[in-house]
Design a protein around this motif. Sequence first.
Motif, PDB file in Angstrom:
ATOM      1  N   THR A  74       0.865  -1.175   0.000  1.00 53.89           N
ATOM      2  CA  THR A  74       0.000   0.000   0.000  1.00 53.89           C
ATOM      3  C   THR A  74       0.902   1.227   0.000  1.00 53.89           C
ATOM      4  O   THR A  74       2.128   1.112  -0.032  1.00 53.89           O
ATOM      5  CB  THR A  74      -0.891   0.016   1.255  1.00 53.89           C
ATOM      6  OG1 THR A  74      -0.058   0.170   2.417  1.00 53.89           O
ATOM      7  CG2 THR A  74      -1.680  -1.278   1.386  1.00 53.89           C
ATOM      8  N   HIS A 345      -6.298  -4.939   1.316  1.00 53.53           N
ATOM      9  CA  HIS A 345      -6.368  -3.856   0.324  1.00 53.53           C
ATOM     10  C   HIS A 345      -6.546  -4.437  -1.072  1.00 53.53           C
ATOM     11  O   HIS A 345      -7.387  -3.960  -1.850  1.00 53.53           O
ATOM     12  CB  HIS A 345      -5.098  -3.014   0.402  1.00 53.53           C
ATOM     13  CG  HIS A 345      -4.934  -2.036  -0.714  1.00 53.53           C
ATOM     14  ND1 HIS A 345      -5.675  -0.876  -0.820  1.00 53.53           N
ATOM     15  CD2 HIS A 345      -4.098  -2.043  -1.801  1.00 53.53           C
ATOM     16  CE1 HIS A 345      -5.310  -0.220  -1.901  1.00 53.53           C
ATOM     17  NE2 HIS A 345      -4.356  -0.900  -2.519  1.00 53.53           N
ATOM     18  N   VAL A 349     -10.692  -3.851   0.180  1.00 58.14           N
ATOM     19  CA  VAL A 349     -11.060  -3.081   1.369  1.00 58.14           C
ATOM     20  C   VAL A 349     -10.526  -1.652   1.244  1.00 58.14           C
ATOM     21  O   VAL A 349      -9.377  -1.437   0.864  1.00 58.14           O
ATOM     22  CB  VAL A 349     -10.498  -3.749   2.651  1.00 58.14           C
ATOM     23  CG1 VAL A 349     -10.763  -2.882   3.873  1.00 58.14           C
ATOM     24  CG2 VAL A 349     -11.124  -5.125   2.835  1.00 58.14           C
ATOM     25  N   LYS A 350     -11.371  -0.674   1.604  1.00 62.94           N
ATOM     26  CA  LYS A 350     -10.969   0.720   1.588  1.00 62.94           C
ATOM     27  C   LYS A 350     -10.064   1.013   2.782  1.00 62.94           C
ATOM     28  O   LYS A 350     -10.108   0.343   3.807  1.00 62.94           O
ATOM     29  CB  LYS A 350     -12.183   1.639   1.618  1.00 62.94           C
ATOM     30  CG  LYS A 350     -13.151   1.423   0.466  1.00 62.94           C
ATOM     31  CD  LYS A 350     -12.495   1.744  -0.875  1.00 62.94           C
ATOM     32  CE  LYS A 350     -13.506   1.609  -2.021  1.00 62.94           C
ATOM     33  NZ  LYS A 350     -12.867   1.828  -3.343  1.00 62.94           N
ATOM     34  N   LYS A 351      -9.280   2.091   2.668  1.00 67.13           N
ATOM     35  CA  LYS A 351      -8.316   2.447   3.707  1.00 67.13           C
ATOM     36  C   LYS A 351      -8.968   2.556   5.077  1.00 67.13           C
ATOM     37  O   LYS A 351      -8.441   2.055   6.080  1.00 67.13           O
ATOM     38  CB  LYS A 351      -7.626   3.762   3.353  1.00 67.13           C
ATOM     39  CG  LYS A 351      -6.659   4.260   4.416  1.00 67.13           C
ATOM     40  CD  LYS A 351      -6.126   5.653   4.107  1.00 67.13           C
ATOM     41  CE  LYS A 351      -5.297   6.198   5.262  1.00 67.13           C
ATOM     42  NZ  LYS A 351      -4.841   7.579   5.024  1.00 67.13           N
ATOM     43  N   LYS A 352     -10.133   3.198   5.166  1.00 67.45           N
ATOM     44  CA  LYS A 352     -10.775   3.435   6.459  1.00 67.45           C
ATOM     45  C   LYS A 352     -11.225   2.151   7.139  1.00 67.45           C
ATOM     46  O   LYS A 352     -11.456   2.133   8.355  1.00 67.45           O
ATOM     47  CB  LYS A 352     -11.972   4.368   6.272  1.00 67.45           C
ATOM     48  CG  LYS A 352     -13.093   3.811   5.402  1.00 67.45           C
ATOM     49  CD  LYS A 352     -14.205   4.833   5.228  1.00 67.45           C
ATOM     50  CE  LYS A 352     -15.311   4.300   4.331  1.00 67.45           C
ATOM     51  NZ  LYS A 352     -16.028   3.164   4.939  1.00 67.45           N
ATOM     52  N   ASP A 353     -11.321   1.054   6.384  1.00 71.10           N
ATOM     53  CA  ASP A 353     -11.806  -0.212   6.946  1.00 71.10           C
ATOM     54  C   ASP A 353     -10.709  -1.257   7.122  1.00 71.10           C
ATOM     55  O   ASP A 353     -10.996  -2.396   7.525  1.00 71.10           O
ATOM     56  CB  ASP A 353     -12.915  -0.793   6.050  1.00 71.10           C
ATOM     57  CG  ASP A 353     -14.136   0.113   5.985  1.00 71.10           C
ATOM     58  OD1 ASP A 353     -14.481   0.710   7.034  1.00 71.10           O
ATOM     59  OD2 ASP A 353     -14.735   0.225   4.900  1.00 71.10           O
ATOM     60  N   ARG A 495      -4.576   1.632  -9.883  1.00 74.32           N
ATOM     61  CA  ARG A 495      -5.941   1.326  -9.424  1.00 74.32           C
ATOM     62  C   ARG A 495      -6.291  -0.149  -9.567  1.00 74.32           C
ATOM     63  O   ARG A 495      -7.306  -0.597  -9.019  1.00 74.32           O
ATOM     64  CB  ARG A 495      -6.950   2.169 -10.210  1.00 74.32           C
ATOM     65  CG  ARG A 495      -6.775   3.678 -10.052  1.00 74.32           C
ATOM     66  CD  ARG A 495      -7.569   4.432 -11.101  1.00 74.32           C
ATOM     67  NE  ARG A 495      -7.083   4.132 -12.446  1.00 74.32           N
ATOM     68  CZ  ARG A 495      -7.597   4.657 -13.557  1.00 74.32           C
ATOM     69  NH1 ARG A 495      -8.587   5.527 -13.477  1.00 74.32           N
ATOM     70  NH2 ARG A 495      -7.106   4.335 -14.745  1.00 74.32           N
TER      71      ARG A 495
END
Length: 553
Positions: A74, A345, A349-353, A495
Motif C-alpha cells: 500500500t 487492500h 477493502v478501503k483504507k478506512k476499513d 488502481r
Amino acid sequence: MLTSPLPVQMVADIEIAQATAMRPIVDVATGLGLVKGDLILKGDYIAKVRLAAVDRARKARQGRLVLVTGTTPTRYGEGKTLTTVGLGQALNRIGTKAIVAVREPSLGPVFGTKGGATGGGHSQILPMEEINLHFTGDIHAVGAANNLIAAIMDAHLFHGNVLDLDPTRVLFPRCLDMNDRQLRNIVTGLGGPKHGVPREDGFIITAASEVMAILCLTEGIPDLKARLERIVVAFDRREHPVSVGDLYVHGAAAILLKDALMPNLVQTLEGTPAFVHGGPFANIAHGHSSVLADRLALGLGDVVVTEAGFGSDLGGEKFVDLVCRQSGLRPDAAVLVVSVRALKHHGGVKKKDLALEDLKALRAGFANLDAHLKILQTLGMTPVVAVNRFATDTDREVDAIVDHCQDVGGAGGEALARLVLEATNASTHAVRFVYKDEDAFQEKVAKVATSIYGAADVKYDAAALDDLERLKDAGLDALPVCIAKTQLSLSDDERTLGAPTGWTLEVRGIRPSAGAGFLVVLAGDIMRMPGLGEEPAALSMDIDDSGRIKGLF
C-alpha cells in the motif's frame, strides 16, 4: 514457508530510537574485523568504510546472501525494512554473524507519505534521525554530480555548441532529493541571450538519477569513471548520442562522488552491524543498495540480509536481471514480506476499513500473494514467507495466511531466522534471468511483462517507438531493461488490484542509462519526480527548543 510475526510496537518508533543507547561505531566495526584505519568517522555512531576494506573483503571467505522483498504494498509501507532489520537481529541472537544492508532514505518520501524509512518498533537502524535526514550527504553528492553534468552540458550549448547538441533532444535532467511536481516540466535559459539557451527541461528525484544507479552498481573508482563517461546526455542534430565523456566532465563528477562511494556503517537497535548505502527507488530504478556494501558485508559476515525495494515484481526482478547480471552476486535465500492489511487492500477493502477483520477480503487478496510467490519461483528462488503483523491484525487473519501458505513457523524473529538459515543451507546459488542478453529489446520487455507482471501484451506509443529507433541507430538497444512502473499494482495502473491478467503494458518512453548499464522503460503514467500529497508527513514534524525531533516516524 511462513513465520509468525515479529513483535508488535505500540510506542512511536522515534521514541524507541531516542531511548536506545547505541554502541560506539568503532566497537561495531571492531566486531566485524575492521580497524580504525578502515574508517572515516562521522561522529560517534556513523562511519564510512574505505574502499581498501572492500577490496580485502572480496578476497575473504564469502558469507551467504539473503534477499528480502515483498508483495504489492500500500502507500504506507508494509514493514519490509522492519523485517530485514529484525531478521538480521534475530540471526545474531541465535549465534550467526549477520549484517544488514539497506538503502538510504530519500527526503522525498520521508517528508511525503511514509515518513521515516529505517524500520520500526524494536527493529530499527540507528541513529534513525540522521539516517532519515541528511545522513553522510551521499544523496546530496549524487545530486551535485548529476547537476554538474547538466550545467556543463548547458554551458556547452551556450558557448558555441561545438558538439551540435540538439536542444530538443536533451535526455539528461537535473535532479532534487524532494517530491516536487512543480519541477517536472520547466523551461530554462529565459531572460535573454546572456542567460542561456532557452529549452524545455525538468527535474527528477535524485533516487531516479542515472548517477544514483551508477553509484549503487559500480565496483570502484575506475569503474565509476567509466560508467559516468558512458552516460548519454543528449542526441546531436544528426541523432548521434552525446555522452558525458564527450563533455569531459566524468572526472569532475567522480570527484564529487569519491566519498559517497564508500559504504556507510551504522547499527540496528540491538547493535547488529548495518550498511546503509545508496538510494535508488525500485519503481523507477533498480531499487537495491550498493554492490560495494554487499561485497563488503559478504566478506565480513556469515549472513548478509539485503533488501530490494517494493514488491518482487520490481526490486526482486531487477535484483536478478540487473544487479545479479552485472555483479555476479547470487542470493542463497529469499524472504517475501506480506501484511494482512496489504492483502485486504488487494481484496478490495478501503483504507478506512483496513483495521477491521475481513477474512473474505483477505482471502481475495491471496491472489496477489500467490502472484509474488510465482514471480520469485520464476526468478529461481523459493522464498520464506514472513508476515509482518500490525496491532490491528487478528489471530484469525494471521492464521488464514498461515493456512494458505501451508507451513507454520515458530514465534517471532528467531523462528524466521532459523527458517532462513535452513533455506541458505539448501541453496544452489542459482537464479534464472527472465530474458537472455541476446534477446531483442522488445522481447526483453515482453518477457518481463508477461512472466513477471502477468500482462498479455505490450503496446508502444509513437514517442516510445521513436525512442527505440533512435537507440537502435545509436547501438544502445541491446542493454538490459529496467521497467519503471507503479509500485501499487502488478499492472501499470495503480488502481488495478490483486493479480490482474489479460491486460496490456503501455510503454510511453525509453531512456538510455548506458552508464548504469540498462534502458529505462517508462510504463503507464509513472513519474520520475513524485509530488507531495494533500497532507504530507512533514506537516506532523517539529523540533523542540532543545533540538529533539518529533513526528519523524
